[in-house]
Design an enzyme around this catalytic site. Structure first.
Site, PDB file in Angstrom:
ATOM      1  N   GLU A 118       0.823  -1.218   0.000  1.00 39.65           N
ATOM      2  CA  GLU A 118       0.000   0.000   0.000  1.00 39.65           C
ATOM      3  C   GLU A 118       0.857   1.269   0.000  1.00 39.65           C
ATOM      4  O   GLU A 118       0.802   2.068   0.940  1.00 39.65           O
ATOM      5  CB  GLU A 118      -0.967  -0.020   1.195  1.00 39.65           C
TER       6      GLU A 118
ATOM      7  N   GLU B  46      -4.720  -8.280  -1.015  1.00 39.04           N
ATOM      8  CA  GLU B  46      -5.626  -8.267   0.133  1.00 39.04           C
ATOM      9  C   GLU B  46      -7.034  -8.172  -0.431  1.00 39.04           C
ATOM     10  O   GLU B  46      -7.340  -7.286  -1.228  1.00 39.04           O
ATOM     11  CB  GLU B  46      -5.329  -7.092   1.066  1.00 39.04           C
TER      12      GLU B  46
END
Length: 681
Positions: A294, A413
């Site tokens: 991220e 994810e």
């Protein structure tokens, strides 16, 4: 069974049909080899299997004349079917499977081999096929000794396809400051083994390195911590799992400061990835590296952020490749900015891949659903077309940019973000999301890696806490599941009971009946069906509702020809009632008699001008669990400090309370000096 044996069983090929028959008779599922004398040889391997589904790899070697277009056929002995394939066009008709070449592997020279794979589903058994034909020529069983298929020699597309489905061991090695800081016990071998036993084929291992990296100029990694990471990686590889190893919360702890501290960050990142790459240089290709989790950058323009990520991704690539050994062609996984599936971040990463010119790469994004729906915010209470469009947009973007250009994609994810908070998103709407998102990921050949902390994997008991959630997620690996317009039907407690109709969404499956527990209900007596309209008869409802005390009185299940059954709950209720109250802003709650009903959402506006009130003021619909939260046991709707800290003093706020039964109530609150007065009118 040890982890090593557990993984090997899925890779060993059988050599004679008699052995296959014996194994099937004993209930043992093993892969098998077949060949054609002078014509072809087929290696058919069941790589992994779970209840109702499996993944198979097929390698075809042509020993005859060169082929311009090939067609492999076999019969499934147990009625299996194929739900997704890669590197071939695979169809099943009448129990006969046909695999045809795709455009890029049409030509099959004499002595050459081609490989493809597929995900399949089965009923009671998954017996192995025993005969194959290649362009009509029969392939027979060889007599050579069985061999294990090496984990390598796969293309990146095949590697990532083999990783489906994947599982994250989150909130452990990524926890701050150490492995147990966020409430989990240290990862052990039994936990890793259970990941494999649950049907997963890959493990994403998030690791935060910050607390274990020394000061400059060396930025050395604590060898003991590297040993610990390597220990977990070894357990996973012994289980036959692919492993995706990354740099996790470092993304916001120190890597995000590229604008103000670029040179130090580049030096630190170089030291970190050099240490990781050198430690794992000689590991098999079942280990993949992910450059950064991220990625985000502080106080930077969008253009600067894309530039920083491009620089870090290319630095990571150069470092790992430069260490040689297995790292020379190991699959390296690069993220988009914020691991977003939006078009611009995807396009920017595509340019990075073009610049690198490396075929052994993969892209990664994260996906937790359309934000308002995932968090029950802005009125996003239902799985509707807006939510579906969000799935389409992200998955189509990465498919078109990457998969269609032979770059695999990992959704590193994956889950519904609000799915771990009881009541935040209505249960049936969660299940619809899981069903459709899983289906569409398969359609786009995307590998999904479940973020285990969202659906609630119980590490103490090695099982998922919510079997219904888990069942829908798991079914989506191989097939679709039927759903319906709702999973809850409300009946006023004193109202007359009449027939109730629910619209089924079979999603291409056949409706096979309705049951109450293990009791099969009778069509025409207990229910009727006209097309997709399922009507529950008043006589059945009267019996099941019984004394009609508030709350859920019974569950019905609609069964379909595949996938997870659809639950329909029968709920007895009356319209909730609310009462006047006075209290402190940080603890204020509306006295509420829910009477079997459940909160759906809440709207808040100032009465003087109709503008939005409360937190997240771009919408009048507040977030469930933040601005409001029902406490059914205590008979109150809690607002409290999370709501009132963003409400102006001495301005009356009109609240509209929405319930899943369809009931709505109006309430007024005014805060003055930390005290709230609430009234019903």
């Amino acid at each position: 069974m040890t982890g090593t044996a557990h993984g090997r069983r899925r890779r060993i090929s059988l050599i004679v049909a008699a052995v296959a028959a014996l194994a099937a008779g004993l209930g043992v599922i093993l892969p098998q080899v077949a060949s054609a004398s002078g014509g072809c040889e087929v290696d058919y391997q069941v790589r992994s299997e779970w209840p109702g589904g499996f993944i198979a790899d097929v390698a075809v070697t042509n020993h005859g004349a060169a082929l311009d277009g090939w067609n492999l056929q076999w019969s499934f002995p147990s009625g299996q079917t194929v739900v997704q394939a890669w590197n071939a066009d695979v169809t099943v008709s009448g129990g006969t499977a046909t695999a045809k070449n795709v455009s890029y592997n049409r030509e099959l020279a004499s002595g050459a081999a081609v490989s493809f794979g597929f995900a399949g589903s089965f009923g009671a058994r998954n017996d192995l096929p025993t005969a194959f034909t290649l362009n009509g020529a029969t392939c027979t069983i060889p007599s050579e000794e069985p061999t294990e298929t090496p984990p390598g020699n796969l293309t990146p597309m095949e590697t990532v396809a083999a990783m489906q489905p994947g599982f994250n061991l989150g909130n452990s090695l990524d926890a701050i400051p150490d492995e147990t800081s966020w409430g989990n016990y240290p990862i052990n071998q039994a936990l890793v083994a259970d990941v494999k036993d649950e049907g997963f084929n890959s493990l994403r291992l998030p690791v935060t390195w910050n607390e274990h990296q020394g000061e400059g100029p060396d930025y050395a990694i604590d060898p003991a911590y590297l040993d610990r990471v390597e220990e977990v990686v070894n357990w996973a590889i012994e289980e036959g799992l692919y492993v995706l190893l990354n740099v996790h919360h470092d993304s916001w702890i120190w890597l995000a400061d590229m604008k103000t501290n670029r040179e130090e960050i580049l030096a630190r990142n170089e030291a970190l990835w050099t240490a990781i790459a050198e430690r794992f240089r000689d590991y098999p290709p079942t280990l993949l590296f992910e450059s950064i989790n991220e990625p985000q950058f502080y106080d930077a323009t969008d253009a600067e952020k894309y530039g920083y990520l491009d620089e870090l991704n290319k630095q990571f690539h150069e470092i790992v490749r430069g260490t040689g050994g297995g790292n020379a062609d190991r699959v390296l996984v690069l993220p988009t900015l914020h691991t977003s599936g939006d078009q611009t971040p995807v396009d920017e990463l595509a340019q990075t891949f073009t610049d690198l010119g490396d075929p052994n790469v993969a892209a990664t994004i994260h996906f937790y659903g359309y934000w308002p729906f995932a968090m029950n915010l802005a009125g996003g209470t239902n799985f509707d077309q807006v939510v579906i469009d969000g799935i389409h947009d992200a998955f189509d973007n990465v498919y078109d940019a990457f998969v269609a250009n032979d770059i695999p994609v990992i959704i590193g994810e994956y889950s519904l973000l609000g799915g771990n908070v009881e009541g935040k998103v209505e249960r049936g709407e969660i299940l619809k999301f899981l069903e459709y998102a899983g289906y569409y990921a398969r359609e786009k050949n995307l590998t999904t890696m479940l973020w285990d902390c969202v659906p609630g994997y119980d590490r103490d008991n090695l099982q998922f806490r919510d079997p219904e959630y888990w069942g829908m997620y798991q079914a989506a690996w191989t097939t679709r599941s039927g759903t319906a317009s709702t999973d809850q039907v409300f009946f006023e407690r004193a109202g007359q009971i009449a027939d109730e109709t629910v619209t089924l969404n079979p999603n291409g499956l056949e409706f096979e009946g309705l049951r109450h527990g293990d009791t099969r209900l009778t069509e025409g007596v207990d229910y009727t069906r006209s097309g997709n309209e399922l009507t529950l008869k008043a006589s059945l409802l009267t019996e099941l509702l019984g004394n009609r005390q508030y709350g859920k009185r019974a569950d019905l299940h609609a069964d379909f020809s595949a996938g997870q059954p659809w639950r329909i709950s029968l709920i007895s209720y009356d319209t909730p009632t609310i009462a006047n109250a006075t209290g402190a802003a940080n603890t204020f709650a509306i006295p509420t008699e829910f009477k079997g009903d459940q909160m759906k959402t809440m709207q808040a506006v100032y009465t003087d001008d109709g503008s939005n009130a409360g937190p997240i003021d771009w919408t009048s619909y507040k977030e469930w669990g933040v601005a409001f939260k029902p406490d059914y046991a205590a008979n109150q709707l809690v607002l409290g400090d999370a709501f009132f800290k963003d409400v102006q003093d001495n301005r009356q706020v009109k609240l509209t309370l929405y319930f899943w039964s369809g009931a709505t109530l109006t309430y007024y609150v005014t805060e003055s000096g930390g005290t709230v007065i609430g009234t019903t009118g």
